[in-house]
Design a protein around this motif. Structure first.
Motif, short mmCIF file in Angstrom:
data_model
loop_
_atom_site.label_atom_id
_atom_site.label_comp_id
_atom_site.label_asym_id
_atom_site.label_seq_id
_atom_site.Cartn_x
_atom_site.Cartn_y
_atom_site.Cartn_z
N VAL A 367 -1.41 -8.62 -4.08
CA VAL A 367 0.01 -8.27 -3.87
C VAL A 367 0.26 -6.83 -4.29
O VAL A 367 0.94 -6.07 -3.59
N SER A 368 -0.29 -6.42 -5.42
CA SER A 368 -0.03 -5.08 -5.96
C SER A 368 -0.61 -3.97 -5.09
O SER A 368 -0.08 -2.86 -5.09
N CYS A 369 -1.67 -4.27 -4.38
CA CYS A 369 -2.37 -3.24 -3.61
C CYS A 369 -2.07 -3.30 -2.12
O CYS A 369 -2.79 -2.70 -1.31
N GLY A 370 -1.02 -4.03 -1.75
CA GLY A 370 -0.61 -4.08 -0.35
C GLY A 370 -1.60 -4.77 0.56
O GLY A 370 -1.72 -4.44 1.74
N MET A 371 -2.30 -5.76 0.04
CA MET A 371 -3.27 -6.50 0.84
C MET A 371 -2.61 -7.72 1.47
O MET A 371 -1.63 -8.25 0.94
#
Length: 419
Positions: A367-371
């Motif tokens: 979620v944090s890395c835009g995956m």
């Protein structure tokens, strides 16, 4: 004939002695010979056969281990790879979290495969296998999932490897070192194409996987966290997918086919899909401004809250603990970390002993890395391929087809009338 026959330091046993050591009748000793489990030598004066004492003793040890009753009535499989205890797990006796924290994924994979830790180990995809895998993956429908692509890439890589049927340890190790980077290289790019000379050779596998998970540019902390996740997830004893790999290897399927068996089980909703569900739970908690309504919706529908609980650990999954600690150093992970903590606190408010598992921690990273939601499944599958290969290597050293359970028939007894 001397029962402990001559030979340059070689002890020989008579049929009677071999039978006593094995705890079987003499006729059964010759059955072992016919099945290729023992070799015999005829006495020069025709008074019977003799057997290599070391070979008989090794068969006796195997037979005793295989005859031992499984703990708790469950299927038990001998392995020297991963030990799981109530609050930790280890690879070949070494604390797995400490190992993954100090060494990269490729080095941990080598430790699992060989029991050695070569610093600077890297994995390189053969050009022919990578080209075949990319063509096969490109032919899939656009909506294909990550596991779909990995399964097709595995089959394509197998066809490109004429040595895939060689089950010697050296050949299987070669297949393992080639297949994993081939799987990564066959996945479609979401981010910027690596510059020439910085792609398949020399780069960490995590760096090559990153642009296939997200369009965002990586930073050293984020890449290190992805590498840690890969190393932590390499193996976890006999999960369902790993058992499938060992069954395939027991039947002497080639290592690519064994990995395909693992990928097939991983696609089940009770195994590989857990990371996807945890990702969506965090996204929804962030969108709705809190975890309480999201947890309530899961419970109202009679579903378990994704990312919580693990039957093998008393407290928090040690893999989750290690990943959460690393994610604390990633500034972009702040909101998702807070949402994950709120999910745990809300769900555990009236149920003591409910803790986060690795799926929730991996969801914080994705979620944090835009995956996308399936990224956790991709990370899991790529990481676990090394563990599957380690289990295949181990199983190839065992007696073939040893994992043949007996069915307990519960249908009508014959004879029954013809339908």
């Amino acid at each position: 004939m001397n029962d402990q026959a001559e030979g340059a330091g070689e002890r020989r046993l008579s049929t009677r002695q071999a039978a006593e050591l094995l705890g079987v009748k003499p006729a059964t000793v010759y059955a072992y010979v016919s099945r290729g489990q023992l070799t015999s030598r005829r006495d020069a004066v025709g008074r019977g056969s003799s057997f290599d004492a070391a070979e008989v003793e090794a068969l006796a040890r195997r037979s005793r281990r295989e005859a031992a009753p499984p703990v708790g009535g469950e299927l038990a499989v001998r392995t020297s790879l991963t030990l799981i205890e109530p609050d930790r797990y280890a690879f070949r006796g070494v604390d797995a979290v400490e190992l993954a924290s100090r060494y990269c994924y490729e080095e941990v994979a080598e430790w699992l495969w060989t029991g050695t830790l070569p610093r600077g180990a890297r994995l390189t995809a053969p050009a022919q296998a990578l080209a075949a895998a990319r063509r096969a993956v490109a032919a899939l429908p656009e909506h294909s999932g990550a596991v779909d692509r990995l399964r097709v890439a595995t089959v394509a890589a197998a066809v490109a490897d004429p040595l895939r049927f060689d089950l010697s340890a050296e050949a299987v190790l070669g297949s393992a070192r080639c297949l994993i980077p081939t799987l990564v290289g066959a996945l479609p790019l979401l981010g910027r194409e690596p510059e020439a000379g910085q792609g398949d050779d020399g780069a960490l596998l995590a760096a090559r996987l990153w642009p296939r998970l997200t369009a965002r540019e990586p930073d050293p902390v984020a890449l290190g966290t992805l590498d840690l996740a890969l190393a932590l997830l390499i193996d976890h004893d006999l999960a369902a997918s790993t058992l499938a790999v060992r069954v395939a290897a027991s039947a002497r399927a080639n290592p690519y086919a064994a990995v395909s068996a693992g990928l097939g089980v991983l696609e089940g909703p009770l195994h590989g899909a857990a990371g996807r569900l945890a990702h969506r739970t965090l996204v929804e908690a962030l969108e709705r401004g809190g975890a309480a309504p999201v947890v309530a919706d899961h419970l109202r529908a009679g579903r378990r809250v994704p990312g919580l609980g693990h039957r093998l650990y008393r407290g928090e999954d040690p893999r989750a603990t290690a990943l959460f600690a690393r994610l604390e150093t990633l500034p972009a992970a702040g909101p998702a970390l807070a949402a994950a903590r709120e999910v745990v606190a809300t769900a555990a408010a009236r149920r003591a002993g409910l803790h986060a598992n690795v799926d929730l921690a991996l969801a914080v990273l994705t979620v944090s890395c835009g995956m996308p939601a399936e990224a956790g499944e991709t990370v899991f599958a790529v990481a676990r391929t090394a563990g599957w290969m380690a289990h295949a290597l181990e199983e190839y050293q065992e007696r073939p087809l040893r994992m043949r359970p007996t069915g307990h028939y519960q249908g009508p007894r014959p004879p029954q009338p013809l339908p």
